[in-house]
Write a protein that holds these residues in place. Structure first.
Motif, PDB file in Angstrom:
ATOM      1  N   ASP A  30      60.272 138.616  97.043  1.00  0.00           N
ATOM      2  CA  ASP A  30      61.686 139.051  96.779  1.00  0.00           C
ATOM      3  C   ASP A  30      61.674 139.579  95.235  1.00  0.00           C
ATOM      4  OD1 ASP A  30      63.198 138.468  98.965  1.00  0.00           O
ATOM      5  OD2 ASP A  30      63.963 136.657  98.210  1.00  0.00           O
ATOM      6  N   LEU A  33      59.888 143.250  95.678  1.00  0.00           N
ATOM      7  CA  LEU A  33      60.808 144.262  95.989  1.00  0.00           C
ATOM      8  C   LEU A  33      62.044 144.357  95.090  1.00  0.00           C
ATOM      9  CD1 LEU A  33      61.091 142.674  99.827  1.00  0.00           C
ATOM     10  CD2 LEU A  33      60.149 144.862  99.058  1.00  0.00           C
ATOM     11  N   HIS A  37      62.614 147.968  93.384  1.00  0.00           N
ATOM     12  CA  HIS A  37      63.888 148.660  93.719  1.00  0.00           C
ATOM     13  C   HIS A  37      64.313 149.054  92.202  1.00  0.00           C
ATOM     14  CE1 HIS A  37      68.026 149.208  95.516  1.00  0.00           C
ATOM     15  NE2 HIS A  37      68.512 148.817  94.209  1.00  0.00           N
ATOM     16  N   PRO A 108      64.474 148.140  99.749  1.00  0.00           N
ATOM     17  CA  PRO A 108      65.368 146.996  99.646  1.00  0.00           C
ATOM     18  C   PRO A 108      65.096 146.066  98.617  1.00  0.00           C
ATOM     19  CG  PRO A 108      63.252 146.897 100.968  1.00  0.00           C
ATOM     20  CD  PRO A 108      63.310 148.085 100.549  1.00  0.00           C
ATOM     21  N   ARG A 109      65.872 145.210  98.080  1.00  0.00           N
ATOM     22  CA  ARG A 109      65.661 144.165  97.105  1.00  0.00           C
ATOM     23  C   ARG A 109      65.181 142.833  97.478  1.00  0.00           C
ATOM     24  NH1 ARG A 109      67.539 145.474  91.955  1.00  0.00           N
ATOM     25  NH2 ARG A 109      67.356 143.434  91.503  1.00  0.00           N
ATOM     26  N   SER A 110      64.997 142.645  98.823  1.00  0.00           N
ATOM     27  CA  SER A 110      64.906 141.328  99.084  1.00  0.00           C
ATOM     28  C   SER A 110      64.143 141.304 100.489  1.00  0.00           C
ATOM     29  CB  SER A 110      66.081 140.250  98.983  1.00  0.00           C
ATOM     30  OG  SER A 110      66.717 140.609  99.909  1.00  0.00           O
ATOM     31  N   GLU A 113      67.024 141.693 103.018  1.00  0.00           N
ATOM     32  CA  GLU A 113      67.308 142.895 103.337  1.00  0.00           C
ATOM     33  C   GLU A 113      66.540 143.734 104.514  1.00  0.00           C
ATOM     34  OE1 GLU A 113      68.287 145.652 100.216  1.00  0.00           O
ATOM     35  OE2 GLU A 113      69.130 144.084  98.875  1.00  0.00           O
ATOM     36  N   VAL A 114      65.246 143.409 104.245  1.00  0.00           N
ATOM     37  CA  VAL A 114      64.435 143.962 105.124  1.00  0.00           C
ATOM     38  C   VAL A 114      64.430 143.489 106.703  1.00  0.00           C
ATOM     39  CG1 VAL A 114      61.849 143.796 105.845  1.00  0.00           C
ATOM     40  CG2 VAL A 114      62.525 144.171 103.383  1.00  0.00           C
ATOM     41  N   GLY A 116      67.460 142.209 107.609  1.00  0.00           N
ATOM     42  CA  GLY A 116      68.866 142.542 108.035  1.00  0.00           C
ATOM     43  C   GLY A 116      69.582 141.203 107.964  1.00  0.00           C
ATOM     44  N   ALA A 118      70.812 140.023 105.018  1.00  0.00           N
ATOM     45  CA  ALA A 118      71.253 139.723 103.684  1.00  0.00           C
ATOM     46  C   ALA A 118      72.913 140.054 103.874  1.00  0.00           C
ATOM     47  CB  ALA A 118      70.616 140.635 102.625  1.00  0.00           C
TER      48      ALA A 118
END
Length: 118
Positions: A30, A33, A37, A108-110, A113-114, A116, A118
């Motif tokens: 995280d 990423l 970002h 993605p920031r985390s 998010e990758v 899906g 988040a």
């Protein structure tokens, strides 16, 4: 002909690096990423992603738009590099000016998010 100078960054895993717990691994990913970002938001990163090759000595590749010395400092500031997980190999890459066309993709920031979630 005019050329753009970009920096190709290859992330190389550090041999013998310590094993991490799953939670430690996720926290570090995280942070990595989020770092990428932030570089993208600052306009110095145009692409980044993992390498999906089991036999590869590279775990990720990114392309930066800044001078190589700045890219070296930004790569060294990556939480994964600071934690001793990987080192960065940098190469100046010259491409015909305006050849690369940016899209609407946002890094993605985390991990959430990758995945899906988040």
């Amino acid at each position: 002909m005019r050329f753009d100078e970009l920096v190709l960054v290859r992330l190389i895993p550090v041999p013998g690096r310590a094993e991490l717990t799953r939670d430690e691994e996720l926290r570090l990913q995280d942070a990595h990423l989020a770092h990428l970002h932030d570089l993208w938001q600052r306009g110095v990163l145009i692409a980044a992603g993992p390498v999906d090759e089991a036999d590869s000595d590279v775990v990720g590749i990114s392309v930066m738009t800044c001078p190589i010395e700045q890219a070296r400092m930004l790569s060294a500031a990556d939480p994964g590099a600071q934690a001793g997980r990987f080192t960065a190999e940098l190469t100046v890459w010259r491409v015909p000016a305006d050849m690369l066309v940016g899209g609407a993709g946002i890094p993605p920031r985390s991990v959430a998010e990758v995945l899906g979630t988040a």
